[in-house]
Design an enzyme around this catalytic site. Structure first.
Site, PDB file in Angstrom:
ATOM      1  N   SER A   1     -97.086 108.960 -40.930  1.00 31.26           N
ATOM      2  CA  SER A   1     -98.427 108.826 -40.367  1.00 31.26           C
ATOM      3  C   SER A   1     -98.427 108.605 -38.851  1.00 31.26           C
ATOM      4  CB  SER A   1     -99.197 107.716 -41.088  1.00 31.26           C
ATOM      5  OG  SER A   1     -99.380 108.056 -42.450  1.00 31.26           O
TER       6      SER A   1
ATOM      7  N   ASN B   1     -93.070 118.662 -39.299  1.00 29.49           N
ATOM      8  CA  ASN B   1     -92.796 119.114 -40.662  1.00 29.49           C
ATOM      9  C   ASN B   1     -94.090 119.680 -41.238  1.00 29.49           C
ATOM     10  OD1 ASN B   1     -92.107 119.467 -43.323  1.00 29.49           O
ATOM     11  ND2 ASN B   1     -92.119 117.266 -43.828  1.00 29.49           N
TER      12      ASN B   1
ATOM     13  N   LYS C   1     -94.573 121.014 -43.974  1.00 29.58           N
ATOM     14  CA  LYS C   1     -94.627 120.939 -45.444  1.00 29.58           C
ATOM     15  C   LYS C   1     -95.063 122.305 -45.993  1.00 29.58           C
ATOM     16  CE  LYS C   1     -95.873 116.127 -45.065  1.00 29.58           C
ATOM     17  NZ  LYS C   1     -95.686 114.906 -45.826  1.00 29.58           N
TER      18      LYS C   1
ATOM     19  N   GLY D   1     -97.968 110.514 -45.200  1.00 26.69           N
ATOM     20  CA  GLY D   1     -99.201 111.146 -45.663  1.00 26.69           C
ATOM     21  C   GLY D   1    -100.260 110.175 -46.139  1.00 26.69           C
TER      22      GLY D   1
ATOM     23  N   HIS E   1     -85.756 114.856 -47.429  1.00 28.62           N
ATOM     24  CA  HIS E   1     -87.130 114.352 -47.290  1.00 28.62           C
ATOM     25  C   HIS E   1     -87.512 113.645 -48.588  1.00 28.62           C
ATOM     26  CE1 HIS E   1     -91.470 114.223 -46.837  1.00 28.62           C
ATOM     27  NE2 HIS E   1     -91.281 114.409 -45.545  1.00 28.62           N
TER      28      HIS E   1
ATOM     29  N   GLU F   1     -90.096 113.630 -50.288  1.00 31.70           N
ATOM     30  CA  GLU F   1     -90.794 114.458 -51.278  1.00 31.70           C
ATOM     31  C   GLU F   1     -89.792 115.254 -52.108  1.00 31.70           C
ATOM     32  OE1 GLU F   1     -93.544 116.309 -48.540  1.00 31.70           O
ATOM     33  OE2 GLU F   1     -94.558 114.384 -48.303  1.00 31.70           O
TER      34      GLU F   1
ATOM     35  N   GLU G   1     -88.150 107.251 -42.545  1.00 29.90           N
ATOM     36  CA  GLU G   1     -89.489 107.575 -43.042  1.00 29.90           C
ATOM     37  C   GLU G   1     -89.802 106.688 -44.242  1.00 29.90           C
ATOM     38  OE1 GLU G   1     -90.895 111.700 -41.730  1.00 29.90           O
ATOM     39  OE2 GLU G   1     -90.045 111.883 -43.717  1.00 29.90           O
TER      40      GLU G   1
END
Ligand code: PEP
Length: 252
Positions: A212, A9, A11, A173, A95, A97, A167
């Site tokens: 991560s 990904n 991003k 991150g 996701h 985010e 996730e």
């Protein structure tokens, strides 16, 4: 045995000038690894470039979001059919985010997954708890709620056509991955949840871990019995790291 997928990904990273080196290195590395699949999930403006550089290679490509709508007055949105036009195989739905920054509800994520499926794409549906939710002992309740919305919308018989990604939000991150025990517990619980509805679908469901993942922790995560690959953020931006994660998956 379930196939392993390593999906990167990107991003909101990349550039027209810089992408070819990364895409070509990933494609070259992917060609040398036979028992693991690779994909990159790039920002929308780079889909044409990914298509041009990855067609005919063993690395698939896709996008990071999709509209649940087929078309119309939805300014700024991109439909699943448009992603198909650019040869996408995968698209991320839900996701964290996007759930956090764009208020995407479980129902909306499920609708996105359905729109992707109906256009012939494979949705990579993300589920995961925040740190507060984990500390409050709600991890399984949260991921079950997110999964159930998808199961209700798609029906269990269509789940073999999706990829699920666990996730934990606190691991994305942050450099702080879930421990193998934490990851395995949630992956096994998700698989069991699906197996309760249909054992064959549950046992075949591909469940990626994301949060991560890097070369130094990939092997222990990829060896877990219910982990079928990785959704990789930061480490997918360096070809060597991304390919090393793939090597770990192939060895596991
Ligand atoms: C992600 O963006 O889905 C992700 C897992 O990011 P990172 O690997 O950087 O934690």
């Amino acid at each position: 045995m379930r196939n392993k997928l390593i999906a990167g990904n990107w991003k909101m990273h990349g550039s027209l000038a810089g992408n070819p080196a990364l895409l070509q290195s990933v494609a070259a590395g992917a060609a040398t690894q036979s028992n693991v699949s690779f994909a990159v999930l790039v920002p929308f403006p780079y889909l044409a470039q990914a298509q041009a550089l990855l067609t005919g290679t063993s690395c698939a490509w896709g996008a990071q979001d999709v509209s649940e709508e087929a078309g119309g007055a939805f300014t700024g949105e991109v439909s699943a059919a448009m992603l198909r036009d650019f040869g996408c195989r995968y698209v991320v739905a839900g996701h964290s985010e996007r759930r956090a920054r764009h208020g995407e509800s479980d129902r909306r994520v499920a609708a996105k997954a359905l729109a992707a499926l109906e256009a012939g794409l494979t949705p990579i549906v993300c589920v995961g708890e925040t740190l507060d939710e984990r500390e409050a002992g709600q991890t399984l309740a949260v991921v079950y709620r997110q999964l159930d919305a998808v199961m209700e919308s798609l029906g269990v018989r269509r789940l073999p056509a999706i990829v699920l990604a666990y996730e934990p939000v606190w691991a994305i991150g942050t450099g702080r991955s879930a421990t193998p025990a934490q990851a395995q517990e949630v992956h096994a619980a998700l698989r069991q949840r699906v197996s309760n509805a249909d054992w064959v679908v549950g046992s075949g469901l591909q469940i990626l871990y994301g949060g991560s993942v890097k070369p130094s922790n990939a092997l222990e995560l990829m060896r877990l019995p219910d982990v079928d690959g990785a959704l990789v953020g930061g480490a997918s931006l360096a070809a060597d790291d991304f390919l090393d994660i793939g090597r770990a998956a192939a060895l596991a």
